[in-house]
Design a protein around this motif. Structure first.
Motif, short mmCIF file in Angstrom:
data_model
loop_
_atom_site.label_atom_id
_atom_site.label_comp_id
_atom_site.label_asym_id
_atom_site.label_seq_id
_atom_site.Cartn_x
_atom_site.Cartn_y
_atom_site.Cartn_z
N LYS A 256 0.76 -1.33 -0.06
CA LYS A 256 -0.10 0.10 -0.07
C LYS A 256 0.93 1.25 -0.01
CE LYS A 256 -4.14 -2.36 2.09
NZ LYS A 256 -3.41 -3.41 2.11
N ILE A 257 1.81 1.27 -0.87
CA ILE A 257 2.88 2.33 -0.99
C ILE A 257 2.44 3.17 -2.28
CG2 ILE A 257 5.26 2.97 -1.55
CD1 ILE A 257 5.96 0.57 -0.10
N ALA A 258 2.11 4.49 -2.16
CA ALA A 258 1.55 5.44 -3.21
C ALA A 258 2.79 5.60 -4.02
CB ALA A 258 0.90 6.69 -2.64
N VAL A 259 2.60 5.61 -5.40
CA VAL A 259 3.77 5.85 -6.41
C VAL A 259 3.36 6.77 -7.06
CG1 VAL A 259 4.90 4.70 -8.37
CG2 VAL A 259 4.31 3.06 -6.29
N HIS A 260 4.29 7.81 -6.95
CA HIS A 260 4.13 9.24 -7.95
C HIS A 260 5.27 9.01 -9.00
CE1 HIS A 260 1.29 11.15 -5.04
NE2 HIS A 260 1.74 10.29 -4.07
N MET A 261 4.94 8.92 -10.29
CA MET A 261 6.17 8.81 -11.30
C MET A 261 5.96 10.34 -11.76
SD MET A 261 6.83 5.65 -11.54
CE MET A 261 7.63 5.63 -12.91
N GLY A 262 7.30 10.76 -11.70
CA GLY A 262 7.56 11.89 -12.04
C GLY A 262 8.91 12.57 -11.60
N GLU A 263 9.49 13.74 -11.80
CA GLU A 263 10.66 14.17 -11.29
C GLU A 263 10.41 15.04 -10.09
OE1 GLU A 263 14.77 15.15 -12.91
OE2 GLU A 263 13.26 14.61 -14.24
N GLY A 264 11.00 14.54 -9.07
CA GLY A 264 10.83 14.92 -7.71
C GLY A 264 11.85 16.18 -7.49
N THR A 265 11.37 17.23 -7.01
CA THR A 265 12.15 18.48 -6.58
C THR A 265 11.54 18.82 -5.06
OG1 THR A 265 12.23 19.15 -8.68
CG2 THR A 265 13.20 20.67 -7.03
N LEU A 266 13.04 18.79 -4.20
CA LEU A 266 12.36 19.23 -2.86
C LEU A 266 12.24 20.70 -2.73
CD1 LEU A 266 15.45 17.15 -1.29
CD2 LEU A 266 12.98 16.66 -0.56
N THR A 267 11.14 21.35 -1.92
CA THR A 267 10.90 22.60 -1.79
C THR A 267 11.31 22.93 -0.40
OG1 THR A 267 8.63 22.04 -1.38
CG2 THR A 267 9.19 22.87 -3.66
N GLY A 268 11.57 22.12 0.66
CA GLY A 268 12.11 22.14 1.90
C GLY A 268 12.53 20.78 2.32
N PRO A 269 12.90 20.63 3.56
CA PRO A 269 13.44 19.14 4.05
C PRO A 269 12.24 18.26 4.03
CG PRO A 269 13.73 21.13 5.61
CD PRO A 269 12.88 21.52 4.67
N THR A 270 11.05 18.64 4.22
CA THR A 270 9.99 17.61 4.07
C THR A 270 8.86 17.81 3.12
OG1 THR A 270 8.90 18.79 5.96
CG2 THR A 270 10.49 16.84 6.73
N SER A 271 9.06 18.68 1.97
CA SER A 271 8.30 18.80 1.03
C SER A 271 8.79 18.71 -0.20
CB SER A 271 7.54 20.09 1.31
OG SER A 271 8.43 21.16 1.24
N LEU A 272 7.97 18.39 -1.44
CA LEU A 272 8.27 18.42 -2.60
C LEU A 272 7.37 18.51 -3.79
CD1 LEU A 272 7.88 15.04 -3.84
CD2 LEU A 272 9.91 14.93 -2.03
N THR A 273 7.75 18.82 -4.95
CA THR A 273 6.73 18.64 -6.20
C THR A 273 7.31 17.78 -6.97
OG1 THR A 273 8.06 20.21 -7.25
CG2 THR A 273 6.43 21.45 -5.98
N VAL A 274 6.19 17.25 -7.65
CA VAL A 274 6.56 16.07 -8.64
C VAL A 274 6.00 16.41 -9.69
CG1 VAL A 274 6.22 13.78 -9.20
CG2 VAL A 274 6.55 14.53 -6.65
N LYS A 275 6.82 16.58 -11.08
CA LYS A 275 6.31 16.90 -12.32
C LYS A 275 6.27 15.63 -13.12
CE LYS A 275 7.73 21.59 -12.63
NZ LYS A 275 9.00 22.32 -12.80
N GLY A 276 5.14 15.20 -13.55
CA GLY A 276 4.97 14.10 -14.24
C GLY A 276 3.91 14.08 -15.12
N ALA A 277 3.26 12.84 -15.80
CA ALA A 277 2.39 12.77 -16.69
C ALA A 277 0.91 13.53 -16.13
CB ALA A 277 1.76 11.36 -17.08
#
Length: 471
Positions: free
Chosen positions: A108-129
């Motif tokens: 039950k692990i959520a998979v986010h396909m895309g390029e991840g970039t950290l916006t802080g130590p514990t946050s990120l954006t994912v650019k994908g499809a």
């Protein structure tokens, strides 16, 4: 898109990342994984696993060509169908990629396909499809891995100048191959293409091939590969590499200082790795040393809640080290989040085995004899050759030896080094021994099954104390 909140987000799904995610999920943490390419990362898709499939094909070819040594006749010529060999290797990679996909669902692990970039130590954006997603978590584990290092004067083009990725899916069989670098990757590909009938030259800057191994192993392997038809140049360097219409021209400076130009059809560059730590948003969040993220023994970076594991952190850069770090970091995070039942253990670097799947194989753990002496130990070392082992002779694989290194004062096993058939499967016996802090006494008292090549492990221990029975 609305923020998505997790306990843990893992950036990268190689053998470090996906194992960390599974362990987090097992510990009841809401977990997500971010991957820009293929689940399983380089190891499963382009590294450890598919290369072993290629090397297995080369091994079968080698046996087929030497069938008469075993009293067998195989009619006709034995040829390699390169396309079919590569296709089999890709099939193996695909099967494992699907296996990781299944493990993510099962846990039950959520998979986010895309390029991840950290916006802080514990946050990120994912650019994908799906466009851009914003994710946040209580903890983030960076497991972005590494890539092949390029030669400054000859970038890999995939046509003539290859990294390991190009070497795994070649459009054509090289006729004359130059391999730059003799670490595990360089030597494995040199071995594969040599077995497949290609003329191979290996150039190593240091004074011996597989330089991290014990000097006796390096010497034995060089002799063996030379006997198999390879040209090995140590203490040498490629000074220039030019792509021509028909191949490559390489200026190679030999050990004696003389520079000669040679022609090759293709070149594999295996001169180390570069960590994937740029463009991930890490610069202000972690301490970097030559691009590698600096961590404590549990994987913590200098930013609270931000962790790192695997090839983007200091070496050794091995898949099994990354997986081990992944479990350690997951358990340390669970402990920080209030789980009192987990007891993470930091990585003991002296107990990480290394394996190279050339022909013959090499495997080792712990200190070489030279490093043990350098560290101030009084050393007892024992070597046992495979020629004294019944099973090795019966297999027609009597080339090789096992060497063990002990502290003369305490009997502690400091290191073990092997070259020969199936040694990559046998090294684990010594790794367990080292983890249990064994001495020569326990190893001598252990009953090894007969007939097995592993008996040479026992004999090597006996040899260190002048007690070998079969030499």
């Amino acid at each position: 898109m609305a923020d998505t909140q997790y306990d843990v987000i893992v950036l990268g799904s190689g053998p470090g990342g996906y194992v960390a995610a599974i362990r987090c999920a097992q510990l009841g943490l809401k977990t997500a994984i971010v991957e820009r390419e293929l689940l399983g990362g380089i190891c499963l898709n382009w590294g450890c696993i598919p290369t072993k499939a290629l090397l297995r094909s080369a091994e079968i070819m080698h046996y087929a060509q030497h069938a008469k040594d075993y009293g067998l006749k195989i009619g006709g010529t034995i040829e390699a169908d390169l396309d079919a060999v590569v296709k089999r290797s890709r099939g193996v990679a695909k099967q494992l990629n699907q296996g990781v996909t299944h493990l993510m669902k099962k846990n039950k692990i959520a998979v986010h396909m895309g390029e991840g970039t950290l916006t802080g130590p514990t946050s990120l954006t994912v650019k994908g499809a799906k466009g851009e997603e914003k994710l946040s978590a209580k903890h983030v584990i960076v497991a972005t891995g590494a890539r092949a290092r390029d030669l400054p004067f000859a970038k890999a083009d995939g046509k003539r100048v290859w990294t390991y990725r190009h070497a795994m899916t070649p459009a054509e069989m090289p006729t004359k191959l130059l391999v730059i670098g003799s670490g595990a990757i360089g030597i494995e590909f040199a071995s594969f293409y040599n077995d497949m009938g290609c003329e191979v030259t290996v150039v190593e800057m240091l004074d011996r091939i597989v330089p991290v191994e014990d000097a006796d192993v390096s010497a034995f392997l060089e002799k063996s590969l030379t006997k198999q038809g390879m040209t090995i140049m140590t203490g040498a360097g490629v000074e220039d590499l030019k792509v021509t219409a028909s191949g490559l021209k390489a200026k190679i400076k030999a050990k004696d200082g003389k520079v000669a130009e040679q022609d090759f059809s293709h070149c594999i560059v295996a001169i180390g790795i570069v960590p994937n730590t740029e463009n991930v948003g890490l610069e202000k969040l972690v301490e970097l040393d030559r691009g590698f993220i600096q961590i404590d023994p549990y994987g913590r970076t200098k930013s609270k809640g931000l962790w790192a594991i695997g090839d983007c952190t200091p070496g050794p850069w091995l898949a099994h080290k990354a997986s081990h770090e992944g479990v350690t970091a997951a358990e340390a995070i669970a402990q920080e989040l209030g789980n009192k039942d987990v007891h993470p253990h930091p990585l003991d670097r002296s107990n990480i085995p290394g394996c190279t799947y050339c022909h013959p194989q090499i495997a080792s753990v712990g200190l070489t004899e030279a490093k043990a002496k350098e560290a101030g130990y009084e050393v007892k070392a024992g070597t046992f050759p495979f020629i004294g082992n019944g099973k090795a002779i019966a297999l027609g694989e009597a080339e090789g030896f096992v060497k063990t290194v002990f502290d003369a004062k305490t009997g502690e096993l400091l290191g073990a080094h092997m070259v020969g058939a199936e040694v990559t499967e046998m090294i684990q016996g010594y790794v367990i021994g080292k983890t249990l802090e064994t001495t020569e006494a326990e190893l001598m008292k252990t009953i090894f099954p007969h007939p097995t090549i592993s008996e040479s492990m026992h004999e090597s221990v006996l040899a260190a104390y002048g007690r070998a029975l079969h030499i």
